[in-house]
Design a protein around this motif. Structure first.
Motif, PDB file in Angstrom:
ATOM      1  N   THR A  35       1.158  -1.258  -0.309  1.00 22.49           N
ATOM      2  CA  THR A  35      -0.282  -0.208  -0.096  1.00 22.49           C
ATOM      3  C   THR A  35       0.879   1.331   0.451  1.00 22.49           C
ATOM      4  O   THR A  35       1.757   1.292   0.177  1.00 22.49           O
ATOM      5  N   PRO A  36       0.116   2.814  -0.407  1.00 20.14           N
ATOM      6  CA  PRO A  36       0.787   3.874  -0.157  1.00 20.14           C
ATOM      7  C   PRO A  36       1.422   4.223   1.463  1.00 20.14           C
ATOM      8  O   PRO A  36       2.506   4.772   1.147  1.00 20.14           O
ATOM      9  N   THR A  37       1.053   3.780   2.557  1.00 18.58           N
ATOM     10  CA  THR A  37       1.337   3.588   3.329  1.00 18.58           C
ATOM     11  C   THR A  37       2.756   2.613   3.946  1.00 18.58           C
ATOM     12  O   THR A  37       3.122   2.184   4.863  1.00 18.58           O
ATOM     13  N   ARG A  38       3.082   1.739   2.540  1.00 16.75           N
ATOM     14  CA  ARG A  38       3.735   0.904   3.081  1.00 16.75           C
ATOM     15  C   ARG A  38       3.347  -0.057   3.825  1.00 16.75           C
ATOM     16  O   ARG A  38       4.933  -0.929   4.421  1.00 16.75           O
ATOM     17  N   GLN A  39       2.041  -0.508   4.354  1.00 15.46           N
ATOM     18  CA  GLN A  39       1.928  -1.886   5.091  1.00 15.46           C
ATOM     19  C   GLN A  39       2.159  -3.042   3.376  1.00 15.46           C
ATOM     20  O   GLN A  39       1.652  -2.656   2.296  1.00 15.46           O
ATOM     21  N   TRP A  40       2.067  -4.055   3.942  1.00 17.13           N
ATOM     22  CA  TRP A  40       1.362  -5.218   3.101  1.00 17.13           C
ATOM     23  C   TRP A  40      -0.263  -5.903   3.090  1.00 17.13           C
ATOM     24  O   TRP A  40      -0.044  -6.649   4.541  1.00 17.13           O
ATOM     25  N   LEU A  41      -0.327  -5.799   2.192  1.00 16.42           N
ATOM     26  CA  LEU A  41      -2.237  -6.897   2.201  1.00 16.42           C
ATOM     27  C   LEU A  41      -1.816  -8.138   2.013  1.00 16.42           C
ATOM     28  O   LEU A  41      -1.490  -7.888   0.335  1.00 16.42           O
ATOM     29  N   ARG A  51      -4.578 -10.084   5.118  1.00 16.49           N
ATOM     30  CA  ARG A  51      -3.789  -9.869   6.506  1.00 16.49           C
ATOM     31  C   ARG A  51      -3.577  -8.289   6.048  1.00 16.49           C
ATOM     32  O   ARG A  51      -2.876  -7.565   4.696  1.00 16.49           O
ATOM     33  N   VAL A  52      -2.838  -7.537   7.393  1.00 17.59           N
ATOM     34  CA  VAL A  52      -2.210  -6.613   7.379  1.00 17.59           C
ATOM     35  C   VAL A  52      -0.942  -6.380   7.733  1.00 17.59           C
ATOM     36  O   VAL A  52      -0.951  -6.947   8.771  1.00 17.59           O
ATOM     37  N   LEU A  53       0.597  -6.564   6.672  1.00 17.49           N
ATOM     38  CA  LEU A  53       1.840  -6.782   7.898  1.00 17.49           C
ATOM     39  C   LEU A  53       1.949  -5.518   8.278  1.00 17.49           C
ATOM     40  O   LEU A  53       2.759  -4.662   6.705  1.00 17.49           O
ATOM     41  N   ALA A  54       2.488  -4.762   8.938  1.00 17.79           N
ATOM     42  CA  ALA A  54       3.643  -3.512   9.298  1.00 17.79           C
ATOM     43  C   ALA A  54       4.408  -3.260   8.094  1.00 17.79           C
ATOM     44  O   ALA A  54       4.508  -2.518   7.730  1.00 17.79           O
ATOM     45  N   THR A  55       5.428  -4.299   8.014  1.00 19.17           N
ATOM     46  CA  THR A  55       6.735  -4.720   7.855  1.00 19.17           C
ATOM     47  C   THR A  55       7.232  -5.046   6.930  1.00 19.17           C
ATOM     48  O   THR A  55       6.842  -6.333   6.568  1.00 19.17           O
ATOM     49  N   PRO A  56       8.421  -4.826   6.306  1.00 16.41           N
ATOM     50  CA  PRO A  56       8.968  -6.067   5.315  1.00 16.41           C
ATOM     51  C   PRO A  56       9.260  -7.377   5.911  1.00 16.41           C
ATOM     52  O   PRO A  56       9.361  -8.888   5.937  1.00 16.41           O
ATOM     53  N   ALA A  57      10.032  -7.079   7.154  1.00 17.97           N
ATOM     54  CA  ALA A  57      10.342  -8.015   8.485  1.00 17.97           C
ATOM     55  C   ALA A  57       9.052  -8.999   8.436  1.00 17.97           C
ATOM     56  O   ALA A  57       9.269 -10.623   8.359  1.00 17.97           O
ATOM     57  N   ASP A  58       7.832  -8.314   8.814  1.00 17.11           N
ATOM     58  CA  ASP A  58       6.791  -8.904   8.574  1.00 17.11           C
ATOM     59  C   ASP A  58       5.928 -10.239   7.614  1.00 17.11           C
ATOM     60  O   ASP A  58       6.158 -11.435   7.960  1.00 17.11           O
ATOM     61  N   VAL A  59       6.453  -9.710   6.924  1.00 19.33           N
ATOM     62  CA  VAL A  59       5.920 -10.307   4.942  1.00 19.33           C
ATOM     63  C   VAL A  59       7.044 -11.770   5.014  1.00 19.33           C
ATOM     64  O   VAL A  59       7.340 -12.746   5.048  1.00 19.33           O
ATOM     65  N   LEU A  60       8.308 -11.318   5.735  1.00 26.16           N
ATOM     66  CA  LEU A  60       9.835 -12.029   5.185  1.00 26.16           C
ATOM     67  C   LEU A  60       9.628 -13.424   5.940  1.00 26.16           C
ATOM     68  O   LEU A  60       9.645 -14.736   6.025  1.00 26.16           O
ATOM     69  N   ALA A  61       8.086 -13.285   8.095  1.00 26.76           N
ATOM     70  CA  ALA A  61       8.246 -13.395   8.250  1.00 26.76           C
ATOM     71  C   ALA A  61       7.416 -15.389   8.201  1.00 26.76           C
ATOM     72  O   ALA A  61       7.274 -16.163   8.118  1.00 26.76           O
ATOM     73  N   LEU A  62       6.215 -14.707   7.513  1.00 25.05           N
ATOM     74  CA  LEU A  62       5.240 -14.908   6.910  1.00 25.05           C
ATOM     75  C   LEU A  62       5.903 -16.269   5.729  1.00 25.05           C
ATOM     76  O   LEU A  62       5.498 -17.063   5.746  1.00 25.05           O
ATOM     77  N   THR A  63       6.575 -15.579   4.654  1.00 28.61           N
ATOM     78  CA  THR A  63       6.669 -16.394   3.739  1.00 28.61           C
ATOM     79  C   THR A  63       7.724 -17.971   4.098  1.00 28.61           C
ATOM     80  O   THR A  63       8.013 -18.463   3.661  1.00 28.61           O
TER      81      THR A  63
END
Length: 78
Positions: A35-41, A51-63
């Motif tokens: 998103t433009p607010t740098r969150q990941w949907l 799900r809304v993930l706040a940081t790239p680290a959160d997304v990588l944890a999911l991956t």
């Protein structure tokens, strides 16, 4: 399994985008949008919750969780 060393830096948006692109192409995730607010949907299935993930680290944890799950479901080859 050999544990990986901890990261010395935060993951970049580019690195995160590349990893989620692979998971979407392999149909392990349905959709991922920055998103433009740098969150990941993130949506794991077409009818799943977003799900809304706040940081790239959160997304990588999911991956990493998805990769661990897919590896544990594979039959072991010996």
């Amino acid at each position: 399994m050999i544990p990986r060393p901890t990261r010395s830096s935060q993951p970049t948006t580019t690195e995160t985008d590349a990893r989620v692109d692979v998971l979407v192409r392999r149909q392990l995730l349905h959709a991922v949008v920055l998103t433009p607010t740098r969150q990941w949907l993130v949506q794991e299935s077409p009818d799943g919750l977003v799900r809304v993930l706040a940081t790239p680290a959160d997304v990588l944890a999911l991956t990493a969780t998805i990769q661990q799950r897919t590896r544990s479901m594979r039959p072991e080859s010996r």
